[in-house]
Design an enzyme around this catalytic site. Structure first.
Site, PDB file in Angstrom:
ATOM      1  CG  ASP A  40      -9.107   9.057  23.934  1.00 54.97           C
ATOM      2  OD1 ASP A  40      -8.041   8.931  23.714  1.00 54.97           O
ATOM      3  OD2 ASP A  40      -9.915   9.352  23.242  1.00 54.97           O
ATOM      4  CG  ASP A  42      -7.089   4.116  24.440  1.00 52.86           C
ATOM      5  OD1 ASP A  42      -8.196   4.752  25.099  1.00 52.86           O
ATOM      6  OD2 ASP A  42      -6.792   4.232  23.413  1.00 52.86           O
ATOM      7  CG  ASP A 120      -1.045   2.077  14.199  1.00 50.67           C
ATOM      8  OD1 ASP A 120      -0.645   2.380  15.064  1.00 50.67           O
ATOM      9  OD2 ASP A 120      -2.073   3.149  13.584  1.00 50.67           O
TER      10      ASP A 120
HETATM   11  P1  ATP Z   1      -5.421  10.026  18.498  1.00 51.82           P
HETATM   12  O1  ATP Z   1      -4.487  10.838  19.540  1.00 51.82           O
HETATM   13  O2  ATP Z   1      -5.682  10.701  17.349  1.00 51.82           O
HETATM   14  O3  ATP Z   1      -6.806   9.387  19.157  1.00 51.82           O
HETATM   15  P2  ATP Z   1      -4.629   7.407  18.813  1.00 51.82           P
HETATM   16  O4  ATP Z   1      -3.051   6.640  18.718  1.00 51.82           O
HETATM   17  O5  ATP Z   1      -5.070   7.096  20.185  1.00 51.82           O
HETATM   18  O6  ATP Z   1      -4.425   8.757  18.246  1.00 51.82           O
HETATM   19  P3  ATP Z   1      -6.703   5.506  18.041  1.00 51.82           P
HETATM   20  O7  ATP Z   1      -7.097   5.534  16.454  1.00 51.82           O
HETATM   21  O8  ATP Z   1      -7.517   6.240  19.218  1.00 51.82           O
HETATM   22  O9  ATP Z   1      -5.471   6.457  17.910  1.00 51.82           O
HETATM   23  O10 ATP Z   1      -6.206   4.269  18.550  1.00 51.82           O
HETATM   24  C1  ATP Z   1      -5.554   3.699  19.638  1.00 51.82           C
HETATM   25  C2  ATP Z   1      -4.489   2.904  19.554  1.00 51.82           C
HETATM   26  O11 ATP Z   1      -4.980   1.713  18.798  1.00 51.82           O
HETATM   27  C3  ATP Z   1      -3.399   3.278  18.611  1.00 51.82           C
HETATM   28  O12 ATP Z   1      -2.472   4.191  19.527  1.00 51.82           O
HETATM   29  C4  ATP Z   1      -2.759   2.064  18.018  1.00 51.82           C
HETATM   30  O13 ATP Z   1      -2.092   1.654  19.070  1.00 51.82           O
HETATM   31  C5  ATP Z   1      -3.942   1.097  18.016  1.00 51.82           C
HETATM   32  N1  ATP Z   1      -4.603   1.449  16.681  1.00 51.82           N
HETATM   33  C6  ATP Z   1      -5.499   2.081  16.100  1.00 51.82           C
HETATM   34  N2  ATP Z   1      -5.767   2.141  14.902  1.00 51.82           N
HETATM   35  C7  ATP Z   1      -5.044   1.153  14.374  1.00 51.82           C
HETATM   36  C8  ATP Z   1      -4.982   0.264  13.151  1.00 51.82           C
HETATM   37  N3  ATP Z   1      -5.567   0.535  12.139  1.00 51.82           N
HETATM   38  N4  ATP Z   1      -4.004  -0.680  13.131  1.00 51.82           N
HETATM   39  C9  ATP Z   1      -3.172  -1.150  14.077  1.00 51.82           C
HETATM   40  N5  ATP Z   1      -3.277  -0.485  15.308  1.00 51.82           N
HETATM   41  C10 ATP Z   1      -4.324   0.530  15.577  1.00 51.82           C
HETATM   42 MG    MG Z   2      -7.172   7.796  20.839  1.00 51.68          MG
END
Ligand code: ATP
Ligand code: MG
Length: 413
Positions: A40, A42, A120
């Site tokens: 997705d 963001d 993170d």
């Molecule tokens: P995925 O492809 O698994 O969805 P993602 O990086 O998009 O990976 P998400 O959990 O969807 O992970 O979170 C989106 C963004 O929000 C992350 O890329 C990160 O920048 C931030 N984020 C998510 N969880 C945390 C956390 N626990 N602490 C700090 N930043 C976070």
């Molecule tokens: Mg994500």
């Protein structure tokens, strides 16, 4: 960057046109740079949630802990979040709450750079401006992507303490994206694993879905064991988690295999496998005391699920699947007559049968029974009826003990 969602680009264009800063951010940029198709897209912006809502008719504000907007285009949802700050030194600011080092609310708006720092991992903090086609990198994340390196932003211990779920996220990204953990990021994990005790079971369940249902279940399991995180999620299940029961290893491998083939996978099946030995042993003990096998399994299954739910909340629809899989196991022994036909036509038959196949790895005496059920599925219904008439009356599997009392005919179906 050809894979970028056209809808995400529209959102950014509209925001930028209204004078706000707006960029693609997070996992999607990381994935694009690593050659992975993003799940997705963001968007991070300087516009506040209310300003976002005013700009898009198709926007909906969501979240309490973290207010943001969902902009919907048919089935695609673009998540649009206002830049967050760290809130450092803002005494009296109630948007961001840190309790004993733990971040419990995070709603302070901030600058673009602050928004990058509060994320993170460095590779998750990159932003991309489609208007200028440039990466905006406040945390040296670009180099880490190039080196395929996973590194927490800031002081790792502080960041893990703020949100211990990052311990799990570290393992997840390392395995899924085949990254090397930078030593300071990897170092504290084993010692800090017990911090997961404070995480609500519902949040852990969400994380478990991402850990095990996205195509890397088996290597993820191994990494969780190495990093001492597994016992925080599923305490006391296996004597030596580094060598889990064959059935569990194969359930994890199967999940990955099925995912790769585009077949459906359910966490209910995996939970059924994780908890099986505990349930089986408890049920056997009850049977020794004279309880009918099906009742014993029901009692033992319920108990195991309740105990596990204190750590990881399994949604009811998944625990129901796990139970249905377990409860069908004794019924496979009865292959004569209508009961067998009824079993084949039950909704959970396929999953329970797959589970029976897994059990053969540990209980070779079930091989003949499993093969019979394999064959009977492949013939057409008329032949099935003949086949079950010709089946052996009792289970045909040698049992160690006599049955203490006769079961009444199964009435309830
Ligand atoms: P995925 O492809 O698994 O969805 P993602 O990086 O998009 O990976 P998400 O959990 O969807 O992970 O979170 C989106 C963004 O929000 C992350 O890329 C990160 O920048 C931030 N984020 C998510 N969880 C945390 C956390 N626990 N602490 C700090 N930043 C976070
Ligand atoms: Mg994500």
């Amino acid at each position: 960057m050809r894979l970028i969602s056209a809808n995400a680009l529209k959102v950014i264009e509209r925001l930028q046109g209204a004078g706000f800063a707006a960029y693609l951010v997070g996992g999607c940029i990381r994935d694009l740079l690593l050659g992975v198709r993003p799940k997705d897209f963001d968007v991070a912006t300087s516009a506040t949630p209310d300003e976002i809502r005013d700009l898009f008719r198709n926007a909906r504000l969501i979240g309490r802990r973290f207010r943001l907007a969902h902009v919907r285009f048919g089935r695609e949802i673009i998540e649009v979040a206002t830049f967050r700050g760290s809130g450092n030194g803002d005494s009296g600011e109630e948007g961001r709450v840190v309790e004993r080092g733990r971040l419990t609310r995070d709603n302070v708006f901030g600058s673009e750079a602050e928004d990058a720092w509060r994320r993170d991992f460095t590779i998750n903090a990159l932003m991309y401006d489609p208007a200028t086609e440039t990466i905006r990198d406040h945390v040296d994340g670009y180099e880490d992507v190039r080196e395929r390196r996973l590194r927490l932003i800031g002081d790792p211990r502080t960041r893990y303490r703020e949100d211990p779920v990052r311990l799990l996220r570290a393992v997840r990204f390392m395995v899924k994206l085949d990254l090397t953990m930078e030593p300071d990021t990897a170092g504290p994990i084993v010692a800090m694993a017990p911090l997961l005790e404070g995480i609500p079971p519902a949040r852990l369940f969400d994380e478990i879905l991402k850990l095990f249902m996205t195509g890397h279940a088996w290597p993820t399991y191994q990494a969780l064991v190495r990093e001492a995180l597994w016992p925080q999620l599923f305490p006391g299940l296996f004597e030596n988690p580094a060598e889990p029961p064959k059935l569990v290893e194969n359930a994890l491998l199967n999940t990955d295999q099925r995912g790769a083939e585009g077949l459906p996978v359910t966490p209910g099946f995996l939970f059924a496998a994780f908890l099986w030995h505990r349930v089986h042993a408890a049920a056997e003990a009850m049977v020794e005391e004279g309880m009918p096998p099906v009742d014993a399994l029901a009692a033992a299954g319920e108990e195991a699920i309740v105990a596990q739910a204190r750590k990881v909340a399994l949604h009811r629809r998944f625990s129901t699947i796990a139970k249905e899989i377990w409860f069908m196991q004794p019924r496979f022994r009865k292959r004569r007559g209508k009961r067998a036909l009824r079993l084949i036509n039950e909704r959970r038959f396929r999953a329970a049968y797959d589970f029976l196949l897994l059990r053969v790895y540990e209980e070779p005496e079930l091989a003949e029974l499993a093969q019979w059920w394999t064959d009977v599925q492949e013939i057409d219904p008329e032949d099935q009826a003949k086949r079950v008439q010709a089946a052996p009356r009792e289970d045909g599997v040698k049992r160690r003990r006599r049955r203490p009392r006769r079961r009444k005919a199964a009435g309830a179906t």
